[in-house]
Design a protein around this motif. Structure first.
Motif, PDB file in Angstrom:
ATOM      1  N   VAL A  24       0.741  -1.151   0.050  1.00  0.00           N
ATOM      2  CA  VAL A  24       0.091   0.057   0.028  1.00  0.00           C
ATOM      3  C   VAL A  24       0.757   1.390   0.049  1.00  0.00           C
ATOM      4  N   GLY A  28       1.422   3.537  -3.534  1.00  0.00           N
ATOM      5  CA  GLY A  28       0.530   4.643  -3.374  1.00  0.00           C
ATOM      6  C   GLY A  28       1.235   5.836  -3.620  1.00  0.00           C
ATOM      7  N   CYS A  33       1.025   5.834  -7.810  1.00  0.00           N
ATOM      8  CA  CYS A  33      -0.010   6.712  -7.249  1.00  0.00           C
ATOM      9  C   CYS A  33      -1.282   5.874  -7.375  1.00  0.00           C
ATOM     10  N   GLU A  34      -1.055   4.311  -7.051  1.00  0.00           N
ATOM     11  CA  GLU A  34      -2.305   3.524  -6.934  1.00  0.00           C
ATOM     12  C   GLU A  34      -3.033   3.739  -5.893  1.00  0.00           C
ATOM     13  N   HIS A  35      -4.096   3.390  -5.608  1.00  0.00           N
ATOM     14  CA  HIS A  35      -4.942   3.490  -4.504  1.00  0.00           C
ATOM     15  C   HIS A  35      -5.516   1.982  -3.825  1.00  0.00           C
ATOM     16  N   TRP A  36      -4.376   1.405  -3.252  1.00  0.00           N
ATOM     17  CA  TRP A  36      -4.952   0.221  -2.750  1.00  0.00           C
ATOM     18  C   TRP A  36      -5.258   0.266  -1.217  1.00  0.00           C
ATOM     19  N   THR A  37      -6.270  -0.664  -1.014  1.00  0.00           N
ATOM     20  CA  THR A  37      -6.549  -0.641   0.596  1.00  0.00           C
ATOM     21  C   THR A  37      -5.617  -1.646   0.999  1.00  0.00           C
TER      22      THR A  37
END
Length: 148
Positions: A24, A28, A33-37
């Motif tokens: 994450v 992130g 800039c990936e939106h992992w939870t």
């Protein structure tokens, strides 16, 4: 490199938590800039490690995982290759040679299983391309990645 002693070892289920948190954090930030939870990252790691041909490795100090590589050994005609599904080094320790150490270690381990090479997908406009080239990977232009 800083003064911590990092060790490389096979991943185990107790590492999934730290690996998910690191995924994450790593993806992130720029340039991804990936939106992992956390839950998505944890499930991805758990799913990738579910196959009998999965292999996972972490680089860690005494109590913190700072990098991971998860992939699977695949047969392709008369040879086997290790396809890397996920590779990351936490931004807090990038640039210290830990990712290169991890790749080198994995290569040695795979040779013990008669696995001839490693392959992966990455985005061509990201710094990861230079990292992988520095570590012996070559771009294969005739491959086309497709999805729907």
């Amino acid at each position: 490199m800083n003064d911590k002693n990092y060790a490389i070892r096979e991943i185990n289920k107790t590492d999934y938590d730290m690996c998910a948190k690191s995924l994450v954090e790593t993806f992130g930030k720029e340039p991804w800039c990936e939106h992992w939870t956390y839950q998505q990252a944890f499930e991805r790691i758990d799913e990738m490690m579910a196959s009998r041909m999965s292999r996972g490795y972490v680089i860690a100090d005494a109590d913190t995982v700072v990098g991971m590589c998860i992939g699977r050994i695949m047969t392709y005609m008369d040879f086997k290759e290790f396809f890397i599904d996920e590779f990351s080094v936490n931004p807090s320790v990038q640039g210290q040679g830990l990712g290169s150490r991890l790749i080198e270690h994995i290569d040695l381990q795979l040779k013990k299983e008669n696995v001839g090479n490693m392959s992966l997908n990455t985005e061509e406009d990201k710094p990861s391309v230079k990292f992988y080239e520095k570590n012996g990977f070559k771009i294969k232009r005739q491959i086309v990645f497709m999805h729907n």
